[in-house]
Design an enzyme around this catalytic site. Structure first.
Site, PDB file in Angstrom:
ATOM      1  N   TYR A 184       0.845  -1.195   0.000  1.00  0.00           N
ATOM      2  CA  TYR A 184       0.000   0.000   0.000  1.00  0.00           C
ATOM      3  C   TYR A 184       0.884   1.249   0.000  1.00  0.00           C
ATOM      4  O   TYR A 184       2.070   1.207   0.342  1.00  0.00           O
ATOM      5  CB  TYR A 184      -0.926  -0.037   1.220  1.00  0.00           C
ATOM      6  CG  TYR A 184      -1.847   1.158   1.341  1.00  0.00           C
ATOM      7  CD1 TYR A 184      -2.821   1.405   0.379  1.00  0.00           C
ATOM      8  CD2 TYR A 184      -1.737   2.034   2.407  1.00  0.00           C
ATOM      9  CE1 TYR A 184      -3.658   2.497   0.477  1.00  0.00           C
ATOM     10  CE2 TYR A 184      -2.573   3.135   2.520  1.00  0.00           C
ATOM     11  CZ  TYR A 184      -3.526   3.362   1.555  1.00  0.00           C
ATOM     12  OH  TYR A 184      -4.358   4.458   1.645  1.00  0.00           O
ATOM     13  N   THR A 186       1.498   3.793   1.819  1.00  0.00           N
ATOM     14  CA  THR A 186       2.259   4.262   2.976  1.00  0.00           C
ATOM     15  C   THR A 186       3.284   3.240   3.469  1.00  0.00           C
ATOM     16  O   THR A 186       4.002   3.510   4.434  1.00  0.00           O
ATOM     17  CB  THR A 186       1.325   4.606   4.142  1.00  0.00           C
ATOM     18  OG1 THR A 186       0.576   3.430   4.500  1.00  0.00           O
ATOM     19  CG2 THR A 186       0.381   5.730   3.784  1.00  0.00           C
ATOM     20  N   LYS A 187       3.362   2.084   2.827  1.00  0.00           N
ATOM     21  CA  LYS A 187       4.276   1.047   3.293  1.00  0.00           C
ATOM     22  C   LYS A 187       5.726   1.365   2.902  1.00  0.00           C
ATOM     23  O   LYS A 187       5.985   2.276   2.111  1.00  0.00           O
ATOM     24  CB  LYS A 187       3.861  -0.317   2.747  1.00  0.00           C
ATOM     25  CG  LYS A 187       2.479  -0.763   3.223  1.00  0.00           C
ATOM     26  CD  LYS A 187       2.423  -0.859   4.749  1.00  0.00           C
ATOM     27  CE  LYS A 187       1.151  -1.518   5.257  1.00  0.00           C
ATOM     28  NZ  LYS A 187      -0.047  -0.688   5.145  1.00  0.00           N
ATOM     29  N   ASN A 188       6.667   0.588   3.440  1.00  0.00           N
ATOM     30  CA  ASN A 188       8.086   0.861   3.203  1.00  0.00           C
ATOM     31  C   ASN A 188       8.459   0.752   1.733  1.00  0.00           C
ATOM     32  O   ASN A 188       9.453   1.332   1.295  1.00  0.00           O
ATOM     33  CB  ASN A 188       8.950  -0.080   4.036  1.00  0.00           C
ATOM     34  CG  ASN A 188       8.860   0.231   5.519  1.00  0.00           C
ATOM     35  OD1 ASN A 188       8.008   0.990   5.961  1.00  0.00           O
ATOM     36  ND2 ASN A 188       9.742  -0.370   6.297  1.00  0.00           N
TER      37      ASN A 188
END
Length: 386
Positions: A184, A186-188
């Site tokens: 997604y 906002t993930k790393n």
């Protein structure tokens, strides 16, 4: 208000390589599941040190969780124990698989599921444990796997926060029966939307790939590539959970920079820990020396009595000053649907209740520049020292 542009909570790191790869997909006119998804699967398997046949790219971690439960052979009425501190997708996937979610409380230091609480919740109907490596900090896998062996339970790792994480030298997602990952925004690392499944058994991954594309025996790339049309059979009613080449085009380059960005996040984590020590807040657990955290979030707990400001007011004041924040998460029993459907009470999960009512995630991204970091630190310290 800050003179800096508004600092977004989790800004993704998108560079020219991703843009060029996307244009290549657009120019080729192959937009759906195709050669770039295959390459992304290969690269991800290499990153995790496993065979390519053990991974399947899908369109979300939620899909990965759902399909893992089906491939694990879970059936209607089976109980699945999971954490009371997670995103709703973890619980919803259990429900969509036809199973009954059973909550366990968390540990007060890591916010991960408490193995002792797992044992308390096991019944003759318990068939699986879904663990969540909260904020990229590994769960106590020795204890959890021992419980799973003793009670003959499947273990599904929700690694939405934990792509880079390791537990005593083992890559998270490769320890349990299945590992589920999120890409997604906002993930790393991100593909916009997207996910990946790791399975210990290759036949489970083969079934997941079939279920992810309508239950068809042959994927679109095999049917429409320049090798010629291939007929297919629907072997079971599946879902529309496949990843597109447009998503994989991002993922290929995001994955290539993952370890570089992990180092940036580790540095930022240490900066925050040093800067905020002594403030009237609970800082996140730095993790064990023999494991590796993904540094996905920087959650702090705001004790209204000691900090003289509530969590929500703290978030509002940061927003007024141009700093975005997040909440990860309200406890699962605090949500209306779960309260009414399962009669869960937040007070029955006291550690999760405390975290859910006081946690706030500060901006945490490899894209943050030092002036932004300095401003976040100065503003936070000013609010909590007033």
């Amino acid at each position: 208000m800050s003179k800096l542009p508004y600092i977004v909570f989790g800004k993704p790191d998108i560079q020219q390589a991703e843009k060029a790869e996307l244009m290549d997909s657009l120019d080729s006119c192959w937009l759906g599941t195709g050669p770039k998804v295959k390459k992304f699967e290969q690269d991800f398997a290499n990153y995790k040190g496993i065979e390519t046949a053990q991974v399947a790219a899908v369109n979300s971690c939620t899909a990965a969780l759902h399909l893992s439960m089906l491939a694990a052979g879970l059936a209607k009425g089976d109980e699945v124990i999971t954490t009371s501190m997670t995103f709703c997708a973890t619980i919803n996937a259990i429900i969509h698989a036809g199973c009954t979610p059973v909550l366990a409380d968390i540990k007060s230091d890591t916010y991960n599921i408490d193995p002792e609480e797992i044992i308390r919740k096991i019944t003759p109907r318990t068939k699986a444990i879904v663990i969540v490596h909260y904020s990229g900090s590994p769960c106590d896998m020795d204890a959890i796997m021992a419980i799973a062996r003793q009670y003959k339970l499947k273990v599904i790792e929700d690694c939405a926060h934990a792509i880079e994480s390791e537990y005593k030298g083992e890559k998270l997602g490769t320890i349990g029966d299945f590992g589920c990952f999120s890409f997604y925004v906002t993930k790393n690392m991100t593909t916009g939307e997207g996910g990946m499944v790791i399975g210990k058994q290759q036949d489970n991954i083969e079934r997941i790939k079939t279920l992810a594309l309508h239950g068809m025996s042959t994927d679109a790339w095999s049917r429409f590539s320049d090798n010629g049309y291939k007929h297919y059979q629907v072997v079971e009613p599946g879902f529309k959970y496949n990843m597109m080449d447009l998503q994989a085009a991002l993922g290929i380059h995001q994955l290539a920079r993952l370890d570089i960005n992990w180092q940036k996040r580790q540095t930022l984590f240490q900066q925050y820990i040093s800067a905020f020590s002594g403030l009237p807040i609970q800082l996140p657990n730095p993790g064990d020396a023999d494991s590796k955290a993904a540094y996905h979030l920087f959650p702090v707990l705001i004790d209204e009595k000691s900090a003289a400001i509530s969590r929500d007011q703290f978030m509002l004041e940061l927003h007024k000053k141009g700093i975005g924040t997040g909440v990860h998460y309200q406890s699962i029993p605090s949500h209306q649907y779960y309260r009414e459907t399962y009669q869960w009470k937040a007070e029955d999960y006291p550690c999760a209740k405390k975290v859910g009512e006081t946690t706030v995630s500060l901006p945490f991204s490899a894209t943050l520049k030092q002036p932004e970091i300095d401003y976040i630190i100065e503003t936070t310290k000013a609010l909590l020292s007033a």
